[in-house]
Design a protein around this motif. Structure first.
Motif, PDB file in Angstrom:
ATOM      1  N   LEU A   1      26.681  31.729  35.294  1.00  0.00           N
ATOM      2  CA  LEU A   1      25.366  32.217  34.872  1.00  0.00           C
ATOM      3  C   LEU A   1      25.392  33.712  34.565  1.00  0.00           C
ATOM      4  O   LEU A   1      24.686  34.169  33.668  1.00  0.00           O
ATOM      5  N   THR A   2      26.220  34.457  35.282  1.00  0.00           N
ATOM      6  CA  THR A   2      26.373  35.889  35.009  1.00  0.00           C
ATOM      7  C   THR A   2      27.080  36.093  33.673  1.00  0.00           C
ATOM      8  O   THR A   2      26.652  36.895  32.843  1.00  0.00           O
ATOM      9  N   ALA A   3      28.154  35.336  33.442  1.00  0.00           N
ATOM     10  CA  ALA A   3      28.901  35.444  32.183  1.00  0.00           C
ATOM     11  C   ALA A   3      28.024  35.066  30.983  1.00  0.00           C
ATOM     12  O   ALA A   3      28.170  35.647  29.900  1.00  0.00           O
ATOM     13  N   ALA A   4      27.097  34.135  31.180  1.00  0.00           N
ATOM     14  CA  ALA A   4      26.190  33.720  30.101  1.00  0.00           C
ATOM     15  C   ALA A   4      25.069  34.732  29.883  1.00  0.00           C
ATOM     16  O   ALA A   4      24.310  34.620  28.919  1.00  0.00           O
ATOM     17  N   GLY A   5      24.971  35.720  30.794  1.00  0.00           N
ATOM     18  CA  GLY A   5      23.924  36.735  30.671  1.00  0.00           C
ATOM     19  C   GLY A   5      22.582  36.295  31.218  1.00  0.00           C
ATOM     20  O   GLY A   5      21.558  36.902  30.921  1.00  0.00           O
ATOM     21  N   PHE A   6      22.565  35.248  32.062  1.00  0.00           N
ATOM     22  CA  PHE A   6      21.309  34.710  32.585  1.00  0.00           C
ATOM     23  C   PHE A   6      20.894  35.327  33.916  1.00  0.00           C
ATOM     24  O   PHE A   6      19.709  35.376  34.233  1.00  0.00           O
ATOM     25  N   VAL A   7      21.860  35.770  34.721  1.00  0.00           N
ATOM     26  CA  VAL A   7      21.541  36.371  36.013  1.00  0.00           C
ATOM     27  C   VAL A   7      22.396  37.603  36.237  1.00  0.00           C
ATOM     28  O   VAL A   7      23.441  37.782  35.604  1.00  0.00           O
ATOM     29  N   GLU A   8      21.926  38.431  37.150  1.00  0.00           N
ATOM     30  CA  GLU A   8      22.688  39.583  37.627  1.00  0.00           C
ATOM     31  C   GLU A   8      22.645  39.561  39.144  1.00  0.00           C
ATOM     32  O   GLU A   8      21.664  39.116  39.745  1.00  0.00           O
ATOM     33  N   ARG A   9      23.703  40.074  39.745  1.00  0.00           N
ATOM     34  CA  ARG A   9      23.735  40.203  41.203  1.00  0.00           C
ATOM     35  C   ARG A   9      23.433  41.654  41.541  1.00  0.00           C
ATOM     36  O   ARG A   9      24.018  42.562  40.969  1.00  0.00           O
ATOM     37  N   HIS A  10      22.524  41.836  42.477  1.00  0.00           N
ATOM     38  CA  HIS A  10      22.143  43.178  42.927  1.00  0.00           C
ATOM     39  C   HIS A  10      22.222  43.235  44.445  1.00  0.00           C
ATOM     40  O   HIS A  10      22.155  42.216  45.124  1.00  0.00           O
ATOM     41  N   ARG A  11      22.314  44.446  44.922  1.00  0.00           N
ATOM     42  CA  ARG A  11      22.220  44.642  46.381  1.00  0.00           C
ATOM     43  C   ARG A  11      20.801  44.297  46.823  1.00  0.00           C
ATOM     44  O   ARG A  11      19.842  44.565  46.110  1.00  0.00           O
ATOM     45  N   HIS A  12      20.709  43.702  47.987  1.00  0.00           N
ATOM     46  CA  HIS A  12      19.402  43.386  48.562  1.00  0.00           C
ATOM     47  C   HIS A  12      18.674  44.690  48.844  1.00  0.00           C
ATOM     48  O   HIS A  12      19.273  45.630  49.376  1.00  0.00           O
ATOM     49  N   PRO A  13      17.387  44.804  48.493  1.00  0.00           N
ATOM     50  CA  PRO A  13      16.684  46.082  48.659  1.00  0.00           C
ATOM     51  C   PRO A  13      16.521  46.525  50.121  1.00  0.00           C
ATOM     52  O   PRO A  13      16.389  47.707  50.383  1.00  0.00           O
ATOM     53  N   HIS A  14      16.569  45.559  51.064  1.00  0.00           N
ATOM     54  CA  HIS A  14      16.352  45.919  52.476  1.00  0.00           C
ATOM     55  C   HIS A  14      17.602  45.759  53.337  1.00  0.00           C
ATOM     56  O   HIS A  14      17.666  46.291  54.431  1.00  0.00           O
ATOM     57  N   ASP A  15      18.572  45.006  52.857  1.00  0.00           N
ATOM     58  CA  ASP A  15      19.805  44.768  53.597  1.00  0.00           C
ATOM     59  C   ASP A  15      20.969  45.029  52.649  1.00  0.00           C
ATOM     60  O   ASP A  15      21.373  44.167  51.880  1.00  0.00           O
ATOM     61  N   ARG A  16      21.509  46.228  52.684  1.00  0.00           N
ATOM     62  CA  ARG A  16      22.529  46.657  51.729  1.00  0.00           C
ATOM     63  C   ARG A  16      23.806  45.817  51.800  1.00  0.00           C
ATOM     64  O   ARG A  16      24.629  45.852  50.916  1.00  0.00           O
ATOM     65  N   ARG A  17      24.001  45.066  52.890  1.00  0.00           N
ATOM     66  CA  ARG A  17      25.192  44.223  53.005  1.00  0.00           C
ATOM     67  C   ARG A  17      25.027  42.930  52.218  1.00  0.00           C
ATOM     68  O   ARG A  17      26.003  42.271  51.897  1.00  0.00           O
TER      69      ARG A  17
END
Length: 157
Positions: free
Chosen positions: A86-102
């Motif tokens: 899904l990332t390669a298709a440009g449909f999603v991105e992974r981000h750091r969690h805003p409250h739990d950086r791990r």
């Protein structure tokens, strides 16, 4: 039967009619999602993940890779491969969690919203036409019914 007489339908018969209508609806939705999957060139699991993320986003909820795995009943390794596709298709991105950086969250892209809107929007138009035929009171009952039914189904998973 006389022209002026009416036949009473029992509650059990009404329940059966409703369950048959739900079965027919789920079959129609399965076929609609199959056509959507084909139109978007993806497999069913990928589409199910995207649908879940759209629903969660509309509720204002973030989605973690673990949420995807749990929702789809797949392993973390399969989830990683799914998210890579899904990332390669440009449909999603992974981000750091805003409250739990791990932790990481999965976020839908503008590209997905546009593509999903193009394909899903045309399929939603006839559904919207049916929904708009009902008054606000009917829609409140229908909405409550569908929400309660969805929750019961979720609770059994």
């Amino acid at each position: 039967m006389n022209a002026g007489s009416s036949v009473e339908i029992t509650h059990d018969e009404r329940v059966r009619e409703t369950l048959l209508a739900l079965r027919s609806l789920t079959d129609s939705l399965d076929r609609m999602h199959g056509a959507l999957k084909d139109a978007m060139g993806m497999n069913g699991t990928d589409l199910a993940a995207l649908r879940m993320m759209v629903i969660r986003e509309e509720r204002g909820e973030s989605v973690s890779p673990h949420d995807v795995a749990r929702h789809l009943h797949i392993s973390t390794a399969s989830t990683t491969k799914l998210l890579d596709r899904l990332t390669a298709a440009g449909f999603v991105e992974r981000h750091r969690h805003p409250h739990d950086r791990r932790s990481r969250i999965v976020v839908l892209t503008k590209s997905l919203r546009q593509t999903f809107g193009e394909h899903f929007g045309t399929r939603m138009s006839p559904i919207r036409d049916v929904v708009e035929q009902y008054n606000d009171q009917d829609l409140a009952v229908i909405g409550r019914f569908l929400s309660e039914l969805s929750q019961r189904i979720e609770d059994t998973q």
